[in-house]
Design a protein around this motif. Structure first.
Motif, short mmCIF file in Angstrom:
data_model
loop_
_atom_site.label_atom_id
_atom_site.label_comp_id
_atom_site.label_asym_id
_atom_site.label_seq_id
_atom_site.Cartn_x
_atom_site.Cartn_y
_atom_site.Cartn_z
N ILE A 33 -5.82 -2.26 2.86
CA ILE A 33 -5.56 -3.42 2.01
C ILE A 33 -6.00 -3.08 0.58
O ILE A 33 -7.14 -2.64 0.39
N PRO A 34 -5.11 -3.26 -0.39
CA PRO A 34 -5.52 -2.98 -1.77
C PRO A 34 -6.75 -3.81 -2.13
O PRO A 34 -6.81 -5.00 -1.78
N HIS B 62 0.68 -11.58 1.59
CA HIS B 62 1.52 -10.94 0.57
C HIS B 62 2.95 -10.73 1.08
O HIS B 62 3.92 -10.99 0.37
N MET B 63 3.08 -10.28 2.32
CA MET B 63 4.41 -10.04 2.89
C MET B 63 5.13 -11.37 3.14
O MET B 63 6.34 -11.49 2.91
N VAL C 185 -3.02 -9.10 3.37
CA VAL C 185 -1.82 -8.27 3.27
C VAL C 185 -0.63 -8.96 3.95
O VAL C 185 0.51 -8.85 3.49
N GLU D 141 0.49 6.02 6.97
CA GLU D 141 -0.02 5.58 8.26
C GLU D 141 1.15 5.52 9.23
O GLU D 141 2.24 5.08 8.86
N LYS E 179 7.03 -12.71 0.37
CA LYS E 179 8.34 -12.07 0.16
C LYS E 179 9.37 -12.57 1.16
O LYS E 179 10.55 -12.72 0.84
N TRP E 180 8.93 -12.78 2.38
CA TRP E 180 9.87 -13.08 3.46
C TRP E 180 10.31 -14.54 3.52
O TRP E 180 11.39 -14.85 4.00
N MET F 279 3.90 1.43 5.78
CA MET F 279 5.02 0.52 6.03
C MET F 279 4.56 -0.70 6.82
O MET F 279 3.52 -0.69 7.48
N VAL G 224 0.85 -1.19 0.00
CA VAL G 224 0.00 0.00 0.00
C VAL G 224 0.89 1.24 0.00
O VAL G 224 1.71 1.43 0.90
N VAL H 172 -13.21 -8.18 -7.55
CA VAL H 172 -14.20 -7.41 -6.79
C VAL H 172 -14.07 -5.93 -7.10
O VAL H 172 -13.04 -5.47 -7.58
N MET I 89 -8.28 -8.39 -1.78
CA MET I 89 -9.45 -9.00 -1.14
C MET I 89 -10.02 -10.13 -1.96
O MET I 89 -10.57 -11.08 -1.42
N GLY I 90 -9.87 -10.01 -3.28
CA GLY I 90 -10.48 -11.01 -4.15
C GLY I 90 -9.66 -12.28 -4.35
O GLY I 90 -10.11 -13.21 -5.00
N PHE J 219 1.20 -4.37 10.55
CA PHE J 219 0.92 -4.36 9.12
C PHE J 219 -0.07 -3.23 8.80
O PHE J 219 -0.77 -2.76 9.69
N PRO J 220 -0.13 -2.82 7.52
CA PRO J 220 -0.92 -1.63 7.18
C PRO J 220 -2.42 -1.76 7.48
O PRO J 220 -3.00 -2.84 7.33
#
Lengths: 514, 514
Positions: B95-96, B154-155, B151, A191, B158-159, A60, A56, A130, B100-101, B91-92
């Motif tokens: 959420i994009p 998603h992270m 979200v 944020e 990467k990790w 962070m 986003v 969506v 969600m989809g 975490f943020p």
């Protein structure tokens, strides 16, 4: 020295493993500070595993090592708030759009960076996936709080009736959102996490006392816990919080010569009391508007810790707030030595938490000592203990300081006594080093060319006399990017204004700021 | 018994004053439970000064007494998370929309209650005030997190690269938003506070162990800290978290005979790992999807504490989580007695925090003892100490229990010894009372009419055998509003299904639930 370790030895073990696992993949070099400071900062935050960008924009992800650091800043602050009679509460994330407009300066200050919720439902999109359901629009849009003066003002108007209801001394730990176009981890993110205190008082004097009391608490936490020396004082009108009568701040100097505002404390006068009609019946029977304050400190301070203490090898953390204060690395070669060395290391790491230290044993077998040392350096752990077969025979451990790299063989039996002193020494050394840096980077300017030259060459704080007008302040900013960080003195006969040559009425500390 | 009081005596003093001030205005009666339970709940939350509605639809303001209660639930939970190797992160909030989809069931479950940010700027409105700047639309709308699997998934992608990166054991304390149409303070609000744990593992077995480990921790905190007896077990498919393979929960029974889910722990299988492509190289060199879990407990539990222990005089709080555990009320009439009585009360209240108690001296002079007693009862303070001139002469205090109203004159010198025992007694008594209630309100039903009759008349948990199909579950819900709270047993030959008469394959605990 903080002695109450929250984590048990075995927990710290698990914790550090999880953190450590990631950094094995991070063999990338840290850019030297002298070469590119912003890049250095980014490298250190990454190598220290503190945070990273999320999917986003501008938001962070605070990783465990960074979040633990924030917890260690938050907890002493929370304790001091409570010790001075404040209570925590929680107010809504959302603010009705109409509230934002009630205090004219306030909305002016925040309108351009407000995230706005307009809908409350998703639906399946025609092409798959969506989409926002267009039939779910809110009657009144909701602003994601950039700060909570408005919604808290609304509640205070309901709660406060009599002088007996005063003072109201509340704080909240919360996330806030300010839509920023250019973001940097911790320093400027859409944020961020912070605390915001909001108090209401019967008199202007009490509100002013509260404003300065909280400023003192910020100064104290910066100094004692973060080892960050700060200057404190009022802002100029241009730098005042939108809606405040007067803004005070604690201001630190980073290693690149730029200033960073660590926290602010606002005397809001009766501005929000009038906008939200917060009145009380005083002892004299009269209905009067209350006097309010607000004050905040955010995750930005984590960035300040990085930029105050870090070096070209990565993070350097003050012992009081370091998530791991002591790491012990057993050195083993021959298989038959391993058990004894690791056993002794485990024994030591078990005793440390009992003595109040956040300690970790790095007994990973797939890594050699070199990469381990490297990793804990990058993570800023204040003290590393090395223990090899010879040390074991001699009953010693080698104590390595992160801040100056010095190594001292120490009898294992003397660790219990040595560590508290050592930690205090390190904490003090970091503070003194930062203070010396600030002092060496604080310059008085006699004229505008000198002023500009200092900022261009050396950076840091520049003390200067001006005529105190907004115009002069803006002109100086235009030329040098420097702003008034703290007003040192208002008066007469302070000498000529460095820009206009008119009689100086204000002495201020200027700097280019984050 | 929790002995480490976080607040100093004088702090508790200030704290309680601020809280107390408000309730002087609250002379409204508490509706008896037997008359109107939902109204009773609302009255108790208000009289106890826990929370109230905010100007934002469905969002609550958690007041200091309520927030402190939440802190006292949060802290032991946080300690247990850390002791079992979990770390906090953040975490943020946003959420994009596209995230969600990605998991089909997940979006299905949450689409109808998502607050969506679509714009990022306000502007002055033509007719005065402010409006959303139509030119500030986001390219991709952002959903305010209803939960963070997406979200975080998603992270994690990467990790997580190698088996050495596993397990990842993270938790976050955060606010979440679910757009609810019918809200009730703490129990169902658009915004609420919670923790959400998210873990990733190399094997299905480890993920299942983690799911159950966290369930055990929830059970333990409910029992030991909240004095709320809970049943734990799996949910039926219909009640499973959207995106989970299996949802487990701890479930409590409220005094109105309705069930309340205190916390949930989800085994997410590889659903999110596949949706977000979270893969690792295993020890055998193969790339595999991880197995994930998530688990959460929210401010809803505050409502459960109210409804489990409260009585017709207001809140009754278990000592371990009570913001104030002991209040001392000095009784004075003649002016010449006041100093001595208040002096002794002050002496006592100064000693209590040193012994680990959160204590408060109510020395307000403008209130008589009656209203003070009334106020502390409504706030649920477990123990009240009364001290009058005669008690002072006799070296005694009168110890009054909130839970049963009993009074015991006690030598002041013996308080130090008496209080720990008394607090444990109260804590245990509350638990036992709630347990007895639950047992008295757990009924086995042989047929569907009996099932419906129990739910209509007595309420509580009803144990019943069904054919285990969604259809039967939905039909029973249609008729009685009861849902499967916990699946007790899956098997054969359990007797006939109470609805269809077919061979029963499942024994479940049903209840009408919050």
């Amino acid at each position: 020295m903080r002695r109450k370790g929250k984590r048990l030895a075995d927990v710290a073990g698990l914790v550090a493993h999880a953190v450590g696992a990631k950094s094995e993949n991070m063999s990338n070099r840290i850019t030297p500070r002298s070469q590119d400071f912003p890049r250095w900062y980014q490298d250190v935050v990454q190598a220290g595993d503190l945070a990273e960008n999320s999917p986003v924009r501008g938001c962070m992800v605070i990783k465990p090592h960074g979040y633990s650091l924030w917890e260690n800043i938050r907890d002493p602050l929370d304790r001091l708030f409570k010790e001075t009679g404040h209570q925590n509460a929680y107010f809504p994330l959302f603010i009705p759009l109409s509230f934002m407009g009630k205090e004219a300066e306030h909305v002016e200050g925040f309108a351009k960076e407000c995230a706005v919720v307009t809908h409350h439902r998703l639906r399946a999109a025609a092409g798959g996936g969506v989409e926002v359901d267009p039939n779910s629009g809110l009657e009144e849009p909701l602003v994601v709080r950039p700060t909570s003066e408005t919604v808290i003002g609304h509640m205070y108007a309901k709660w406060i009736q009599s002088h007996r209801d005063l003072p109201v001394l509340l704080n909240q730990w919360a996330n806030v959102v300010r839509w920023e176009m250019r973001t940097r981890l911790f320093l400027r993110t859409a944020e961020f996490l912070w605390q915001e205190g909001h108090t209401a008082h019967a008199t202007a004097e009490e509100a002013q006392e509260e404003t300065l009391r909280m400023l003192d608490i910020y100064e104290r936490v910066c100094r004692e816990e973060l080892a960050v020396p700060v200057l404190k004082g009022p802002k100029s009108k241009l730098e005042t919080f939108p809606g405040a009568d007067r803004t005070y701040c604690v201001e630190a100097l980073m290693q690149d010569g730029k200033a960073l505002q660590m926290a602010t404390s606002h005397n809001l006068g009766q501005n929000f009391a009038k906008a939200f009609d917060i009145q009380f019946a005083d002892t004299d029977g009269q209905r009067k508007h209350v006097w309010t304050t607000s004050w905040g400190l955010s995750t930005r301070t984590v960035g300040a810790v990085v930029m105050t203490h870090g070096d070209d090898n990565g993070l350097v953390l003050p012992p009081r707030i370091a998530p791991i204060q002591v790491v012990i690395v057993p050195l083993f070669k021959a298989a038959d030595e391993t058990a004894a060395v690791v056993g002794e290391a485990a024994r030591i790491v078990t005793e440390l938490p009992a003595a109040g230290w956040r300690a970790h044993l790095d007994d990973r077998e797939h890594l050699k000592p070199g990469p381990k040392f490297y990793e804990w350096e990058r993570k800023g752990v204040p003290v590393r203990l090395e223990l090899g077969p010879r040390d074991l025979k001699e009953g010693k451990v080698v104590v390595v300081r992160r801040d100056d790299g010095s190594k001292a063989p120490t009898p294992a039996a003397a660790l219990g006594e040595a560590l508290p002193k050592l930690m205090e020494t390190i904490q003090a050394a970091l503070y003194e080093r930062a203070l010396a840096f600030r002092e060496a980077h604080t310059t008085a300017a006699k004229d505008v060319d000198g002023f500009a030259a200092v900022l261009a060459d050396k950076g840091g704080f520049v003390e200067a006399v001006t005529d105190g007008t907004d115009e002069t302040e803006l002109a100086l900013k235009e030329r040098t990017k420097a702003t008034v960080r703290i007003v040192l003195e208002d008066g007469k006969d302070l000498g000529p204004c460095i820009l206009t040559g008119k009689p100086g009425t204000r002495r201020s500390l200027f700097a280019v700021a984050y």
